[in-house]
Scaffold this active site. Structure first.
Site, PDB file in Angstrom:
ATOM      1  N   LYS A  57       0.991  -1.193   0.063  1.00 49.42           N
ATOM      2  CA  LYS A  57       0.013   0.111  -0.145  1.00 49.42           C
ATOM      3  C   LYS A  57       0.790   1.370  -0.044  1.00 49.42           C
ATOM      4  CE  LYS A  57      -4.037   2.039   0.497  1.00 49.42           C
ATOM      5  NZ  LYS A  57      -3.557   2.777  -0.790  1.00 49.42           N
ATOM      6  N   GLN A 112       7.200   3.979   3.635  1.00 54.39           N
ATOM      7  CA  GLN A 112       5.985   3.428   3.806  1.00 54.39           C
ATOM      8  C   GLN A 112       5.708   2.176   4.763  1.00 54.39           C
ATOM      9  OE1 GLN A 112       3.999   5.549   1.581  1.00 54.39           O
ATOM     10  NE2 GLN A 112       2.247   5.027   2.751  1.00 54.39           N
ATOM     11  N   LYS A 160       5.527   3.169   8.220  1.00 50.50           N
ATOM     12  CA  LYS A 160       4.391   4.124   8.408  1.00 50.50           C
ATOM     13  C   LYS A 160       3.258   3.460   8.398  1.00 50.50           C
ATOM     14  CE  LYS A 160       4.647   7.495   5.617  1.00 50.50           C
ATOM     15  NZ  LYS A 160       4.301   8.545   4.763  1.00 50.50           N
ATOM     16  N   LYS A 212       5.334   1.663  -3.332  1.00 50.07           N
ATOM     17  CA  LYS A 212       5.303   3.129  -3.712  1.00 50.07           C
ATOM     18  C   LYS A 212       5.209   3.001  -5.238  1.00 50.07           C
ATOM     19  CE  LYS A 212       4.673   7.402  -2.451  1.00 50.07           C
ATOM     20  NZ  LYS A 212       4.055   8.070  -1.397  1.00 50.07           N
ATOM     21  N   GLY A 257      -2.721   8.321  -4.155  1.00 46.67           N
ATOM     22  CA  GLY A 257      -2.191   9.344  -4.784  1.00 46.67           C
ATOM     23  C   GLY A 257      -1.043   9.879  -3.994  1.00 46.67           C
ATOM     24  N   ASP A 258      -0.250  10.775  -4.339  1.00 47.18           N
ATOM     25  CA  ASP A 258       0.826  11.480  -3.900  1.00 47.18           C
ATOM     26  C   ASP A 258       1.211  12.744  -4.694  1.00 47.18           C
ATOM     27  OD1 ASP A 258       3.304  10.894  -1.801  1.00 47.18           O
ATOM     28  OD2 ASP A 258       4.503  11.597  -3.611  1.00 47.18           O
ATOM     29  N   THR A 318      -4.180  13.690   5.408  1.00 48.64           N
ATOM     30  CA  THR A 318      -2.838  13.885   5.784  1.00 48.64           C
ATOM     31  C   THR A 318      -2.508  14.906   6.524  1.00 48.64           C
ATOM     32  OG1 THR A 318      -2.139  12.514   3.815  1.00 48.64           O
ATOM     33  CG2 THR A 318      -0.614  13.680   4.737  1.00 48.64           C
ATOM     34  N   ASN A 340      -2.133  19.331  -1.789  1.00 46.15           N
ATOM     35  CA  ASN A 340      -3.021  18.519  -0.717  1.00 46.15           C
ATOM     36  C   ASN A 340      -2.632  18.619   0.580  1.00 46.15           C
ATOM     37  OD1 ASN A 340      -3.398  15.484   0.398  1.00 46.15           O
ATOM     38  ND2 ASN A 340      -5.406  16.687  -0.754  1.00 46.15           N
ATOM     39  N   SER A 351      -6.769   6.055   3.892  1.00 49.12           N
ATOM     40  CA  SER A 351      -7.002   5.019   2.771  1.00 49.12           C
ATOM     41  C   SER A 351      -7.134   3.625   3.318  1.00 49.12           C
ATOM     42  CB  SER A 351      -5.620   4.895   2.041  1.00 49.12           C
ATOM     43  OG  SER A 351      -5.580   6.097   1.079  1.00 49.12           O
TER      44      SER A 351
HETATM   45  P1  NDP Z   1       0.865  17.993  -4.244  1.00 50.37           P
HETATM   46  O1  NDP Z   1       1.133  17.434  -5.663  1.00 50.37           O
HETATM   47  O2  NDP Z   1      -0.727  18.210  -3.900  1.00 50.37           O
HETATM   48  O3  NDP Z   1       1.648  19.402  -3.604  1.00 50.37           O
HETATM   49  C1  NDP Z   1       3.009  19.272  -3.729  1.00 50.37           C
HETATM   50  C2  NDP Z   1       3.520  20.604  -3.249  1.00 50.37           C
HETATM   51  O4  NDP Z   1       4.952  20.610  -3.186  1.00 50.37           O
HETATM   52  C3  NDP Z   1       3.155  21.597  -4.359  1.00 50.37           C
HETATM   53  O5  NDP Z   1       2.779  22.801  -3.628  1.00 50.37           O
HETATM   54  C4  NDP Z   1       4.678  21.671  -4.940  1.00 50.37           C
HETATM   55  O6  NDP Z   1       5.069  22.780  -5.777  1.00 50.37           O
HETATM   56  C5  NDP Z   1       5.627  21.406  -3.794  1.00 50.37           C
HETATM   57  N1  NDP Z   1       6.736  20.690  -4.427  1.00 50.37           N
HETATM   58  C6  NDP Z   1       6.762  19.535  -5.064  1.00 50.37           C
HETATM   59  N2  NDP Z   1       8.104  19.256  -5.476  1.00 50.37           N
HETATM   60  C7  NDP Z   1       8.804  20.327  -4.987  1.00 50.37           C
HETATM   61  C8  NDP Z   1      10.241  20.702  -5.160  1.00 50.37           C
HETATM   62  N3  NDP Z   1      11.112  19.805  -5.540  1.00 50.37           N
HETATM   63  N4  NDP Z   1      10.461  21.767  -4.478  1.00 50.37           N
HETATM   64  C9  NDP Z   1       9.641  22.577  -3.939  1.00 50.37           C
HETATM   65  N5  NDP Z   1       8.447  22.484  -3.801  1.00 50.37           N
HETATM   66  C10 NDP Z   1       7.895  21.352  -4.296  1.00 50.37           C
HETATM   67  O7  NDP Z   1       1.539  16.767  -3.243  1.00 50.37           O
HETATM   68  P2  NDP Z   1       0.895  16.325  -1.936  1.00 50.37           P
HETATM   69  O8  NDP Z   1       0.445  17.525  -1.011  1.00 50.37           O
HETATM   70  O9  NDP Z   1       0.138  15.310  -1.890  1.00 50.37           O
HETATM   71  O10 NDP Z   1       2.468  15.786  -1.237  1.00 50.37           O
HETATM   72  C11 NDP Z   1       3.274  16.655  -0.473  1.00 50.37           C
HETATM   73  C12 NDP Z   1       4.116  15.870   0.415  1.00 50.37           C
HETATM   74  O11 NDP Z   1       3.386  15.072   1.291  1.00 50.37           O
HETATM   75  C13 NDP Z   1       4.969  14.652  -0.557  1.00 50.37           C
HETATM   76  O12 NDP Z   1       6.455  14.487   0.136  1.00 50.37           O
HETATM   77  C14 NDP Z   1       4.404  13.467  -0.232  1.00 50.37           C
HETATM   78  O13 NDP Z   1       5.198  12.105  -0.548  1.00 50.37           O
HETATM   79  C15 NDP Z   1       3.753  13.557   1.180  1.00 50.37           C
HETATM   80  N6  NDP Z   1       2.638  12.913   1.569  1.00 50.37           N
HETATM   81  C16 NDP Z   1       1.457  12.901   0.710  1.00 50.37           C
HETATM   82  C17 NDP Z   1       0.535  12.111   1.132  1.00 50.37           C
HETATM   83  C18 NDP Z   1      -0.951  12.454   0.692  1.00 50.37           C
HETATM   84  O14 NDP Z   1      -1.841  11.760   1.038  1.00 50.37           O
HETATM   85  N7  NDP Z   1      -1.180  13.035  -0.250  1.00 50.37           N
HETATM   86  C19 NDP Z   1       0.330  11.309   2.357  1.00 50.37           C
HETATM   87  C20 NDP Z   1       1.785  11.245   3.039  1.00 50.37           C
HETATM   88  C21 NDP Z   1       2.753  12.015   2.498  1.00 50.37           C
HETATM   89  P3  NDP Z   1       4.970  22.865  -7.426  1.00 50.37           P
HETATM   90  O15 NDP Z   1       3.714  22.892  -7.797  1.00 50.37           O
HETATM   91  O16 NDP Z   1       5.871  24.303  -7.699  1.00 50.37           O
HETATM   92  O17 NDP Z   1       5.728  21.583  -7.824  1.00 50.37           O
END
Ligand code: NDP
Length: 444
Positions: free
Chosen positions: A89, A110, A113, A125, A164-165, A208, A239, A376
């Site tokens: 997962k 993961q 976690k 993943k 998603g991620d 999250t 997100n 999830s």
């Molecule tokens: P989104 O795609 O919704 O948002 C990602 C955000 O991070 C955007 O604002 C993006 O900006 C920024 N970002 C991505 N890459 C970079 C980078 N290299 N440098 C600076 N900013 C960056 O993703 P999520 O919110 O879902 O995920 C964010 C983090 O949380 C990740 O590490 C993910 O693995 C983790 N996570 C997510 C979960 C979930 O349920 N969604 C669960 C647990 C962890 P830009 O648009 O400019 O790329």
């Protein structure tokens, strides 16, 4: 590391050019050294060697055609890391930086976690180096469909359940679910983060970010503190960042800054989340557009500058290694009392060391952002039961899970002699259940 040093050397040798994977493994093995001392039977059974090696790694071609008729080829990945306690997962990430090492680091994290959530989920993943930015709706759909025409043969509700991620939200999950259903001719809960009309769970979108704040609130409460009246800085504007901001505000804090990979906005009056949701969720725009709606706010180029804004609580919610040692020094100098990782491994090792040394409450991503995958897991339960729980029911379960993760991590930290070290506690608490299951199942 003494007992486990050789295992880390082997990981370096066997997985060249994968620095993020090395970083994640090193942190966990360092935490597990005292566990290896107490459990020679785990050493003898090769648990540590086996837990750092994915059970299966799938790499595949993803060809698709853009709106002008040009053919593109991306690379797809699914790393099925560990299935000792349940089906694999973990999310799918679509971002140009994606490579095998990044997917392996995420899959490895993961495993621990998912164990911490107490739900029966193994770790995995996946993703692709596809860049969703600037693509049309139809290009996104064609890419998701092509991706699933290969992935479908490796996943299933009792085998591997992606979510998603970064770059993969409800829209992409919808397109992938549609193609999976067509290819398999069956309606199953094979992906989570689905839309509500076709088997999604309420609260999954918020989970999250909300879960992160529930965890941090618990850690603050343990020290007689809380979010109430605090100034909060959050990186990212996707997100996790948006719903962390929403919950922090509900808990009485003022969120003053958000960023994306280009730069950050600072709003001394407190970020207006309706505006952020409009820009990011509806218009799929950039955070710089915030100042058009709120001219008193400031936009500054350069995303890491966000850590120079004075705050009580920092929540890195963007991506790995986005908060460096020098950023940690500034945060500490500005009086930051707590850091909660919404993203996976957002703080570099030297930043983590500084936070722990300076007694900043530090909530590691593995534990603090587990609310997404936990919900999830609740989506999978609802799909199996063919039932839908209310928002309040799911939110209550999420809150209980996050409180228990905090309790288990802090108790493990205390048991191993470092009561406030939640990095140590989360790694050990997550490992224990997986190790016991692997041990019981023999050498497989
Ligand atoms: P989104 O795609 O919704 O948002 C990602 C955000 O991070 C955007 O604002 C993006 O900006 C920024 N970002 C991505 N890459 C970079 C980078 N290299 N440098 C600076 N900013 C960056 O993703 P999520 O919110 O879902 O995920 C964010 C983090 O949380 C990740 O590490 C993910 O693995 C983790 N996570 C997510 C979960 C979930 O349920 N969604 C669960 C647990 C962890 P830009 O648009 O400019 O790329």
């Amino acid at each position: 590391m003494k007992i486990l040093a050789g295992i880390y050397e082997q990981v370096l040798k066997r997985n060249p050019g994968e620095p993020e994977f090395h970083q994640a493994v090193k942190e966990v093995l360092e935490s597990l050294e005292p566990v290896a001392e107490r459990h020679p039977e785990y050493v003898k059974a090769g648990i540590f060697e086996r837990i750092v090696e994915p059970e299966r790694q799938i790499i595949f071609r993803v060809p698709w055609v853009d709106d002008n008729g040009t053919v593109h080829v991306n690379r797809g990945f699914r790393v099925e890391f560990n299935s000792a306690i349940g089906p694999y997962k973990g999310g799918l990430r679509f971002h140009p930086s994606v490579n095998l090492g990044i997917i392996k680091f995420l899959g490895f994290e993961q495993v621990f976690k998912n164990s911490l959530t107490t739900l029966p989920m193994g770790g995995g993943k996946g993703g692709s180096d596809f860049d969703p930015k600037g693509k049309s709706e139809m290009e996104i759909m064609r890419f998701c469909q092509s991706f699933m025409t290969e992935l479908f043969r490796h996943i299933g509700p009792d085998t591997d359940v992606p979510a998603g991620d970064i770059g993969v939200g409800a829209r992409e999950i919808g397109y992938m679910f549609g193609m999976y259903k067509k290819l398999r001719n069956e309606f199953t809960g094979v992906l989570t983060g689905k839309g509500i009309p076709y088997g999604g769970s309420l609260v999954r979108t918020q989970a999250t970010g909300y879960g992160l704040c529930y965890f941090v609130e618990e850690a603050l409460n343990a020290k007689g503190l809380s979010f109430e009246g605090r100034t909060v800085v959050i990186s990212g504007s996707g997100n996790v960042a948006i719903y962390a901001a929403e919950k922090a505000q509900q808990l009485g804090a003022k969120v003053v800054a958000l960023n994306d990979s280009n730069g950050y906005v600072y709003d001394k009056n407190g970020i207006n989340l309706d505006t952020v949701k409009l820009i990011k969720e509806v218009q799929r725009g950039r955070i710089s557009e915030y100042v058009k709606h709120h001219p008193h706010a400031q936009y500054t180029e350069g995303s890491r500058g966000i850590w120079t804004i004075p705050c009580d609580i920092a929540l890195p919610c963007a991506t790995q290694n986005e908060l460096h040692g020098e950023d940690a020094e500034i945060l500490i100098k500005n009086g930051c009392i707590a850091v909660g990782e919404g993203a996976n491994m957002p703080s570099t090792p030297d930043a983590v060391e500084l936070f722990i040394k300076n007694k900043v409450i530090f909530a590691p991503g593995k534990a603090a952002n587990a609310g997404g995958v936990a919900t999830s897991g609740l989506e999978m339960s609802q799909n199996s039961l063919r039932l839908s729980w209310t928002f309040e029911e799911v939110d209550e379960k999420l809150k209980t899970i996050m409180k228990n993760i905090y309790k288990n991590a802090s108790e493990a930290a205390a048991e191993y002699g470092e009561p406030d070290n939640l990095v140590l506690g989360a790694n050990i608490a997550g490992f224990k259940k997986v190790a016991a299951a692997m041990y019981a199942q023999g050498v497989v």
